[in-house]
Design a protein around this motif. Structure first.
Motif, PDB file in Angstrom:
ATOM      1  N   ALA A  50       0.793  -0.802   0.248  1.00  0.00           N
ATOM      2  CA  ALA A  50       0.126  -0.143  -0.042  1.00  0.00           C
ATOM      3  C   ALA A  50       0.954   0.952  -0.205  1.00  0.00           C
ATOM      4  O   ALA A  50       1.681   1.959   0.876  1.00  0.00           O
ATOM      5  CB  ALA A  50      -0.930   0.217   1.259  1.00  0.00           C
ATOM      6  N   PRO A  51       0.446   2.410  -0.435  1.00  0.00           N
ATOM      7  CA  PRO A  51       1.449   3.140  -0.564  1.00  0.00           C
ATOM      8  C   PRO A  51       1.107   4.314   0.331  1.00  0.00           C
ATOM      9  O   PRO A  51       0.153   4.905   0.973  1.00  0.00           O
ATOM     10  CB  PRO A  51       0.799   4.049  -2.064  1.00  0.00           C
ATOM     11  CG  PRO A  51      -0.472   3.686  -2.892  1.00  0.00           C
ATOM     12  CD  PRO A  51      -0.354   2.109  -1.663  1.00  0.00           C
ATOM     13  N   SER A  52       2.654   4.552   0.843  1.00  0.00           N
ATOM     14  CA  SER A  52       2.661   5.893   1.652  1.00  0.00           C
ATOM     15  C   SER A  52       3.890   6.046   2.586  1.00  0.00           C
ATOM     16  O   SER A  52       5.199   4.982   1.942  1.00  0.00           O
ATOM     17  CB  SER A  52       1.394   5.587   2.952  1.00  0.00           C
ATOM     18  OG  SER A  52       2.345   4.655   3.896  1.00  0.00           O
ATOM     19  N   ARG A  53       3.955   7.555   2.303  1.00  0.00           N
ATOM     20  CA  ARG A  53       5.857   7.807   2.492  1.00  0.00           C
ATOM     21  C   ARG A  53       5.796   6.904   3.560  1.00  0.00           C
ATOM     22  O   ARG A  53       7.331   6.559   3.043  1.00  0.00           O
ATOM     23  CB  ARG A  53       5.692   9.357   2.372  1.00  0.00           C
ATOM     24  CG  ARG A  53       5.276  10.876   1.534  1.00  0.00           C
ATOM     25  CD  ARG A  53       5.446  11.715   2.120  1.00  0.00           C
ATOM     26  NE  ARG A  53       6.685  12.107   2.729  1.00  0.00           N
ATOM     27  CZ  ARG A  53       7.780  11.910   1.999  1.00  0.00           C
ATOM     28  NH1 ARG A  53       7.723  12.434   0.542  1.00  0.00           N
ATOM     29  NH2 ARG A  53       8.820  13.270   2.411  1.00  0.00           N
ATOM     30  N   ASN A  54       5.643   6.728   5.164  1.00  0.00           N
ATOM     31  CA  ASN A  54       5.928   6.638   5.865  1.00  0.00           C
ATOM     32  C   ASN A  54       5.139   6.373   6.749  1.00  0.00           C
ATOM     33  O   ASN A  54       3.960   6.180   6.421  1.00  0.00           O
ATOM     34  CB  ASN A  54       6.995   7.004   6.161  1.00  0.00           C
ATOM     35  CG  ASN A  54       6.870   8.611   6.655  1.00  0.00           C
ATOM     36  OD1 ASN A  54       5.429   8.887   7.456  1.00  0.00           O
ATOM     37  ND2 ASN A  54       7.606   9.986   6.349  1.00  0.00           N
ATOM     38  N   PHE A  91      12.742   4.572   9.696  1.00  0.00           N
ATOM     39  CA  PHE A  91      12.747   6.343   9.659  1.00  0.00           C
ATOM     40  C   PHE A  91      11.137   6.993   9.220  1.00  0.00           C
ATOM     41  O   PHE A  91      11.077   6.498   7.340  1.00  0.00           O
ATOM     42  CB  PHE A  91      13.939   6.132   9.269  1.00  0.00           C
ATOM     43  CG  PHE A  91      15.077   6.306   9.036  1.00  0.00           C
ATOM     44  CD1 PHE A  91      15.884   6.268  10.763  1.00  0.00           C
ATOM     45  CD2 PHE A  91      15.424   4.754   8.728  1.00  0.00           C
ATOM     46  CE1 PHE A  91      17.108   5.285  11.014  1.00  0.00           C
ATOM     47  CE2 PHE A  91      16.211   3.878   9.299  1.00  0.00           C
ATOM     48  CZ  PHE A  91      17.292   4.393  10.884  1.00  0.00           C
ATOM     49  N   ASN A  92      10.995   8.122   9.152  1.00  0.00           N
ATOM     50  CA  ASN A  92      10.061   8.971   9.437  1.00  0.00           C
ATOM     51  C   ASN A  92      10.751  10.113   8.540  1.00  0.00           C
ATOM     52  O   ASN A  92      11.202  10.908   9.932  1.00  0.00           O
ATOM     53  CB  ASN A  92       8.860   9.428  10.060  1.00  0.00           C
ATOM     54  CG  ASN A  92       8.543   7.907  10.497  1.00  0.00           C
ATOM     55  OD1 ASN A  92       7.829   7.286   9.859  1.00  0.00           O
ATOM     56  ND2 ASN A  92       9.004   6.976  11.694  1.00  0.00           N
ATOM     57  N   GLU A  93      10.622  10.024   7.326  1.00  0.00           N
ATOM     58  CA  GLU A  93      10.934  12.531   7.080  1.00  0.00           C
ATOM     59  C   GLU A  93      12.987  12.082   6.897  1.00  0.00           C
ATOM     60  O   GLU A  93      13.339  11.485   7.884  1.00  0.00           O
ATOM     61  CB  GLU A  93      10.215  12.833   7.308  1.00  0.00           C
ATOM     62  CG  GLU A  93       8.539  13.028   6.999  1.00  0.00           C
ATOM     63  CD  GLU A  93       8.897  12.520   5.723  1.00  0.00           C
ATOM     64  OE1 GLU A  93       8.877  13.605   5.116  1.00  0.00           O
ATOM     65  OE2 GLU A  93       7.712  12.561   5.548  1.00  0.00           O
ATOM     66  N   GLY A  94      13.226  13.287   5.630  1.00  0.00           N
ATOM     67  CA  GLY A  94      14.530  13.205   5.932  1.00  0.00           C
ATOM     68  C   GLY A  94      15.185  13.371   7.640  1.00  0.00           C
ATOM     69  O   GLY A  94      16.367  13.412   7.474  1.00  0.00           O
ATOM     70  N   ALA A  95      14.738  14.599   8.025  1.00  0.00           N
ATOM     71  CA  ALA A  95      14.994  14.960   9.622  1.00  0.00           C
ATOM     72  C   ALA A  95      14.787  13.428   9.995  1.00  0.00           C
ATOM     73  O   ALA A  95      16.240  13.547  11.043  1.00  0.00           O
ATOM     74  CB  ALA A  95      14.525  16.039  10.260  1.00  0.00           C
ATOM     75  N   GLY A  96      14.057  12.879   9.959  1.00  0.00           N
ATOM     76  CA  GLY A  96      14.580  11.313  10.828  1.00  0.00           C
ATOM     77  C   GLY A  96      14.925  10.634   9.906  1.00  0.00           C
ATOM     78  O   GLY A  96      14.613   9.141  10.867  1.00  0.00           O
ATOM     79  N   GLY A  97      15.870  10.982   9.018  1.00  0.00           N
ATOM     80  CA  GLY A  97      16.862   9.692   8.730  1.00  0.00           C
ATOM     81  C   GLY A  97      16.256   9.105   8.036  1.00  0.00           C
ATOM     82  O   GLY A  97      16.748   8.038   6.859  1.00  0.00           O
ATOM     83  N   GLN A  98      15.349   8.707   7.092  1.00  0.00           N
ATOM     84  CA  GLN A  98      14.313   8.448   5.990  1.00  0.00           C
ATOM     85  C   GLN A  98      15.350   9.141   4.652  1.00  0.00           C
ATOM     86  O   GLN A  98      15.840  10.643   3.867  1.00  0.00           O
ATOM     87  CB  GLN A  98      12.983   8.774   5.580  1.00  0.00           C
ATOM     88  CG  GLN A  98      12.526   7.594   5.151  1.00  0.00           C
ATOM     89  CD  GLN A  98      10.509   8.086   4.758  1.00  0.00           C
ATOM     90  OE1 GLN A  98      10.049   8.963   5.986  1.00  0.00           O
ATOM     91  NE2 GLN A  98       9.926   6.798   3.843  1.00  0.00           N
ATOM     92  N   THR A  99      15.290   7.694   3.378  1.00  0.00           N
ATOM     93  CA  THR A  99      16.142   8.330   2.690  1.00  0.00           C
ATOM     94  C   THR A  99      15.284   7.508   1.367  1.00  0.00           C
ATOM     95  O   THR A  99      15.377   8.256   0.051  1.00  0.00           O
ATOM     96  CB  THR A  99      17.755   7.937   2.394  1.00  0.00           C
ATOM     97  OG1 THR A  99      17.214   6.571   2.429  1.00  0.00           O
ATOM     98  CG2 THR A  99      18.390   7.906   3.447  1.00  0.00           C
TER      99      THR A  99
END
Ligand code: AMP
Length: 144
Positions: A50-54, A91-99
Motif C-alpha cells: 500500500a502506498p504511503s511515505r512512511n 525512519f520517517n522523513e528526511g529529518a528522521g533519517g529516511q532516504t
C-alpha cells in the motif's frame, strides 16, 4: 508541509517489477527483500505494498497487518544468520533519517561485539545478497 507520496520512488519501482531486488518473500500485502547497503549481514527490508511515505501517513490497518510478518522475518533472520539479536528500525522523513519515501521496516541481525555499519552506505556484492536471500527464504520456510 510534508511532501506527498511519489509514485516513482525506488521501492514503488521494485513493487511494480521495474527494477530488480533480492526478493525473499511476497504476498498480496507486502514484499520482503535484502537491503543493498546492509548495516550488518542479513539486513532485510519489509515493504507494505500500500502506498504511503512512511509511518506518519500509513493506514492503521496496513500497520497492524504488517507487524506479524516483521516478527516472522526477525525470527527467521536470527536463525538464518546465526545472529545474537535483531535491531528493528524505521525512519520517517528526511529529518528522521529516511532516504526512500515508501513505508518500510528494517530487520537487522546483530552479532555480539559487532557495531552497526553506516546507514545507506557501502553497496554489498550481488552474489552475497543473493546467497543471503536464499538463506532467509529457507529459514522462513522452516517456520511453517
Ligand atoms: P531509509 O529510507 O533511510 O529507511 O532507508 C532506505 C534503505 O533502503 C537503505 O538502508 C538503503 O540501503 C536501502 N536501499 C536503497 N535502494 C535500495 C534498493 N534498490 N534495493 C534494496 N535496498 C535499497
Amino acid at each position: 508541509m510534508t511532501a506527498s507520496y511519489d509514485v516513482d520512488n525506488i521501492f514503488a519501482k521494485i513493487l511494480r517489477g521495474e527494477i530488480p531486488c533480492h526478493k525473499v518473500f511476497e504476498d498480496d500485502n507486502a514484499i520482503v527483500f535484502m537491503d543493498v547497503m546492509p548495516q550488518s549481514t542479513g539486513h532485510t527490508l519489509i515493504v507494505p505494498k500500500a502506498p504511503s511515505r512512511n509511518l506518519l501517513d500509513a493506514d492503521a490497518g496496513v500497520l497492524s497487518a504488517i507487524i506479524p510478518l516483521i516478527q516472522r522475518v526477525a525470527i527467521a533472520a536470527k536463525s538464518a544468520f546465526g545472529a545474537d539479536g535483531i535491531t528493528f528500525m524505521q525512519f520517517n522523513e528526511g529529518a528522521g533519517g529516511q532516504t526512500v519515501f515508501h513505508l518500510h521496516f528494517h530487520v537487522i541481525p546483530r552479532f555480539e561485539g559487532e557495531a552497526l555499519k553506516s546507514h545507506g552506505r557501502g553497496m554489498e556484492e550481488p552474489g552475497v545478497l543473493a546467497a543471503n536471500a536464499e538463506k532467509l527464504k529457507a529459514a522462513l520456510a522452516a517456520l511453517d
